[in-house]
Scaffold this active site. Structure first.
Site, PDB file in Angstrom:
ATOM      1  N   GLY A   1       0.832  -1.193   0.000  1.00 35.26           N
ATOM      2  CA  GLY A   1       0.000   0.000   0.000  1.00 35.26           C
ATOM      3  C   GLY A   1       0.867   1.243   0.000  1.00 35.26           C
ATOM      4  O   GLY A   1       2.059   1.198   0.333  1.00 35.26           O
ATOM      5  N   CYS A   2       0.281   2.367  -0.381  1.00 38.27           N
ATOM      6  CA  CYS A   2       1.077   3.600  -0.456  1.00 38.27           C
ATOM      7  C   CYS A   2       1.571   4.020   0.927  1.00 38.27           C
ATOM      8  O   CYS A   2       2.784   4.170   1.135  1.00 38.27           O
ATOM      9  CB  CYS A   2       0.282   4.710  -1.135  1.00 38.27           C
TER      10      CYS A   2
END
Length: 312
Positions: free
Chosen positions: A117-118
């Protein structure tokens, strides 16, 4: 392989998929398999494409990503999942090559890779080396603050900020106040934390980019956990990493502001250790593009590792 590997980006009209497609255009070492507009949502044609390709990159909502994986009957097909569906699932290799020395080789050989995920990209990059080195205890009460460009919220946020009602979009918004954000288990698992961190995300009125910070009180850490020790640990861990760098101490000390958009359009991740010895406080920071190292850039980096293994 006798032909260039065939890569299918499933969901290539979303924010991440579009950027992956753009980054892969014109490459001679692979072929892009695309479906006509009328067939993109046809489950039969999508299943055919998923089973025809060499590597599938899934840029889909979680439920759709699980369905796509279930539709793959061809055992030769390899998968990079850019959704959060499999980030804590056994049997999937976590696609953060810089996480540890052997991770790039694991990704290169993997059949199933889950793209980070970012927000977790920045949090794990900062915390995992420090936890492994004994500088931050696994049960430490970690609080993570992060501000992302609105593209991190997908089409809904992009439409809110760029559509006809954009003047009504807030300049800044903190969300996830129920402390149940889906990235939290991912951060805890891959950072090596036994205590669930408090994760406070926010969106700003800019399209892309992230600043993520973690504040630490040195008196709550082991005695050898000085600002210099934290910095040196990160420098050692990322020595030779092409896409991660750590601010030199003098630069970190002189830095008064962090621009979340500073690395937009790149696959770079910049880490900082901002220490105040007089107050016994340290601020860890990460700056990167949520659509670059936080999504599409990371997916292409993982793809390149997998292509290298496949073509060797």
């Amino acid at each position: 392989m006798s032909h260039p590997p065939l890569v299918f980006v499933d969901g290539d009209q979303g924010t991440t998929g579009l950027q992956i497609h753009s980054r892969l255009q014109g490459r001679a070492d692979l072929q892009l398999l695309t479906l006509p507009d009328a067939e993109r949502k046809n489950p039969v044609r999508r299943a055919e494409a998923l089973n025809q390709c060499d590597i599938a990159i899934l840029c889909l909502p979680d439920a759709a990503a699980r369905e796509a994986v279930a539709a793959i009957a061809n055992p030769a097909v390899r998968v990079i999942d850019a959704s959060s569906a499999h980030r804590t699932e056994p049997g999937w290799v976590y696609g953060l090559p810089e996480m540890e020395a052997a991770q790039s080789a694991r990704i290169a050989a993997a059949r199933r890779v889950t793209n980070p995920g970012c927000y977790p990209t920045g949090a794990i990059a900062l915390l995992r080396p420090l936890v492994q080195a004994g500088l931050v205890p696994p049960d430490h009460g970690v609080v993570i603050h992060a501000v992302s460009g609105y593209s991190g919220g997908g089409r809904a946020q992009v439409q809110a900020h760029e559509g006809p009602q954009s003047t009504l979009a807030p300049a800044f918004q903190v969300y996830g106040l129920a402390l149940e954000h889906k990235h939290t288990p991912e951060i805890a698992l891959h950072a090596g934390l036994s205590e669930r961190p408090v994760f406070v995300p926010a969106y700003g009125a800019f399209r892309q980019g992230i600043v993520l910070t973690i504040a630490l009180l040195l008196r709550q850490l082991p005695r050898h956990a000085t600002g210099a020790a934290l910095h040196d640990c990160l420098v050692r861990h990322y020595a030779g990493a092409a896409h991660v760098d750590v601010m030199p101490p003098a630069e970190a000390e002189a830095t008064e502001r962090l621009d979340p958009q500073a690395l937009n359009g790149t696959n770079q991740l910049r880490l900082g250790v901002h220490a105040n010895a007089r107050h016994g406080q340290v601020l860890l920071s990460a700056v990167f593009d949520n659509l670059g190292k936080g999504a599409s850039g990371a997916a292409v980096q993982n793809l390149d590792l997998m292509l290298g293994a496949a073509c060797a």
